[in-house]
Design a protein around this motif. Structure first.
Motif, mmCIF file in Angstrom:
data_model
loop_
_atom_site.group_PDB
_atom_site.id
_atom_site.type_symbol
_atom_site.label_atom_id
_atom_site.label_comp_id
_atom_site.label_asym_id
_atom_site.label_seq_id
_atom_site.Cartn_x
_atom_site.Cartn_y
_atom_site.Cartn_z
ATOM 1 N N VAL A 1 -3.962 3.185 36.049
ATOM 2 C CA VAL A 1 -4.547 1.675 35.803
ATOM 3 C C VAL A 1 -5.893 1.823 35.190
ATOM 4 C CG1 VAL A 1 -3.194 0.821 37.347
ATOM 5 C CG2 VAL A 1 -5.225 1.701 38.187
ATOM 6 N N GLY A 2 -6.519 3.110 35.137
ATOM 7 C CA GLY A 2 -7.999 2.914 34.474
ATOM 8 C C GLY A 2 -8.896 2.818 35.703
ATOM 9 N N GLU A 3 -9.802 2.015 35.079
ATOM 10 C CA GLU A 3 -11.146 1.617 35.845
ATOM 11 C C GLU A 3 -10.703 0.439 36.684
ATOM 12 O OE1 GLU A 3 -14.296 2.795 36.967
ATOM 13 O OE2 GLU A 3 -13.226 4.768 35.852
ATOM 14 N N ARG A 4 -9.493 -0.292 36.661
ATOM 15 C CA ARG A 4 -9.217 -1.190 37.377
ATOM 16 C C ARG A 4 -8.790 -0.774 38.884
ATOM 17 N NH1 ARG A 4 -4.316 -4.108 36.546
ATOM 18 N NH2 ARG A 4 -3.395 -2.168 35.621
ATOM 19 N N TRP A 5 -8.492 0.432 39.073
ATOM 20 C CA TRP A 5 -8.358 0.983 40.462
ATOM 21 C C TRP A 5 -9.475 0.321 41.428
ATOM 22 C CZ3 TRP A 5 -11.140 3.908 43.716
ATOM 23 C CH2 TRP A 5 -12.334 4.440 43.149
ATOM 24 N N ARG A 6 -10.680 0.248 40.967
ATOM 25 C CA ARG A 6 -11.712 0.030 42.000
ATOM 26 C C ARG A 6 -11.707 -1.631 42.220
ATOM 27 N NH1 ARG A 6 -15.798 3.770 41.433
ATOM 28 N NH2 ARG A 6 -15.927 4.951 39.761
ATOM 29 N N GLU A 7 -11.281 -2.543 41.352
ATOM 30 C CA GLU A 7 -11.113 -3.792 41.746
ATOM 31 C C GLU A 7 -9.779 -3.813 42.659
ATOM 32 O OE1 GLU A 7 -10.404 -6.117 38.205
ATOM 33 O OE2 GLU A 7 -11.812 -4.829 37.089
ATOM 34 N N ILE A 8 -8.700 -2.997 42.493
ATOM 35 C CA ILE A 8 -7.480 -3.157 43.175
ATOM 36 C C ILE A 8 -7.937 -2.882 44.637
ATOM 37 C CG2 ILE A 8 -5.449 -2.050 43.639
ATOM 38 C CD1 ILE A 8 -5.309 -1.838 40.277
ATOM 39 N N TYR A 9 -8.631 -1.515 44.680
ATOM 40 C CA TYR A 9 -8.906 -1.181 46.125
ATOM 41 C C TYR A 9 -9.991 -1.965 46.931
ATOM 42 C CZ TYR A 9 -6.118 2.989 46.112
ATOM 43 O OH TYR A 9 -4.841 3.842 46.308
ATOM 44 N N ALA A 10 -10.989 -2.574 46.009
ATOM 45 C CA ALA A 10 -12.009 -3.543 46.599
ATOM 46 C C ALA A 10 -10.972 -4.964 47.288
ATOM 47 C CB ALA A 10 -12.926 -3.877 45.703
ATOM 48 N N TYR A 11 -10.120 -5.295 46.510
ATOM 49 C CA TYR A 11 -9.354 -6.227 46.876
ATOM 50 C C TYR A 11 -8.769 -6.080 48.145
ATOM 51 C CZ TYR A 11 -6.208 -10.193 47.251
ATOM 52 O OH TYR A 11 -5.371 -11.506 47.419
ATOM 53 N N ALA A 12 -8.252 -4.709 48.251
ATOM 54 C CA ALA A 12 -7.375 -4.328 49.440
ATOM 55 C C ALA A 12 -8.468 -4.283 50.588
ATOM 56 C CB ALA A 12 -6.785 -2.837 49.181
ATOM 57 N N LEU A 13 -9.466 -3.718 50.395
ATOM 58 C CA LEU A 13 -10.412 -3.447 51.713
ATOM 59 C C LEU A 13 -10.851 -4.950 51.969
ATOM 60 C CD1 LEU A 13 -12.535 -0.562 50.160
ATOM 61 C CD2 LEU A 13 -11.108 -0.762 52.194
ATOM 62 N N GLU A 14 -11.053 -5.684 51.254
ATOM 63 C CA GLU A 14 -11.738 -7.087 51.529
ATOM 64 C C GLU A 14 -10.674 -7.916 52.343
ATOM 65 O OE1 GLU A 14 -12.994 -9.039 47.751
ATOM 66 O OE2 GLU A 14 -14.559 -7.221 47.414
ATOM 67 N N HIS A 15 -9.407 -7.761 51.924
ATOM 68 C CA HIS A 15 -8.307 -8.371 52.837
ATOM 69 C C HIS A 15 -7.518 -7.656 53.799
ATOM 70 C CE1 HIS A 15 -9.262 -10.677 48.937
ATOM 71 N NE2 HIS A 15 -8.554 -11.655 49.646
#
Length: 164
Positions: free
Chosen positions: A132-146
């Motif tokens: 998924v490229g650098e989007r992994w950071r957004e995906i994981y940030a969302y998971a942590l925030e929720h």
């Protein structure tokens, strides 16, 4: 060996995988499945390159990056591997892999992945980043925030690469 996956596949399954790859591709469930599927393409490539010689049944960590092995879609190598098995009278193939999938990897069989959330600084997170490229950071940030759960018994996600 640490990091090795030992797997078996039957000839009929290889044929089905080749057809799926030739079509829309495969959504794998789990990183072990991803590593197995991508390793099968490497084994099939060996058959294409070496003909009827017995292919070594172990895929090294970086082999998928060598000798242009990632230039071709996996359908043809999978068919070649299935054909080699048929000519040898083999119904099942057992092999091992240590394949490393990191950013820059050219995907040959897998077009998506369902997997759990992995721990930071792990090779599995590198595999996710390769998909998924650098989007992994957004995906994981969302998971942590929720409050998503991580690791083996945690929540999972469907990961698809950006369309290019």
């Amino acid at each position: 060996m640490r990091g090795s996956i030992i797997f078996q596949v039957d000839r009929e399954t290889l044929g089905r995988l080749a057809e799926a790859v030739a079509g829309a591709g495969i959504v794998a469930v789990g990183t072990t499945s991803v590593r197995t599927l991508e390793s099968l393409a490497v084994l099939g490539e060996r058959v294409l390159l070496r003909g009827e010689a017995e292919p070594e049944r172990r895929v090294g960590q970086w082999e998928a990056y060598e000798n242009g092995a990632t230039e071709r879609n996996a359908a043809e190598p999978l068919r070649a591997l299935a054909g080699w098995m048929r000519r040898r009278g083999l119904e099942r193939l057992q092999a091992a892999t240590e394949i490393m999938i990191v950013p820059g990897y050219r995907w040959r069989t897998v077009r998506g992945l369902i997997t759990n959330f992995h721990q930071p600084q792990s090779t599995l997170l590198l595999l996710i980043s390769a998909l998924v490229g650098e989007r992994w950071r957004e995906i994981y940030a969302y998971a942590l925030e929720h409050g998503f759960r991580f690791l083996s018994y945690g929540d999972s996600s469907l990961l698809l690469p950006d369309e290019k």
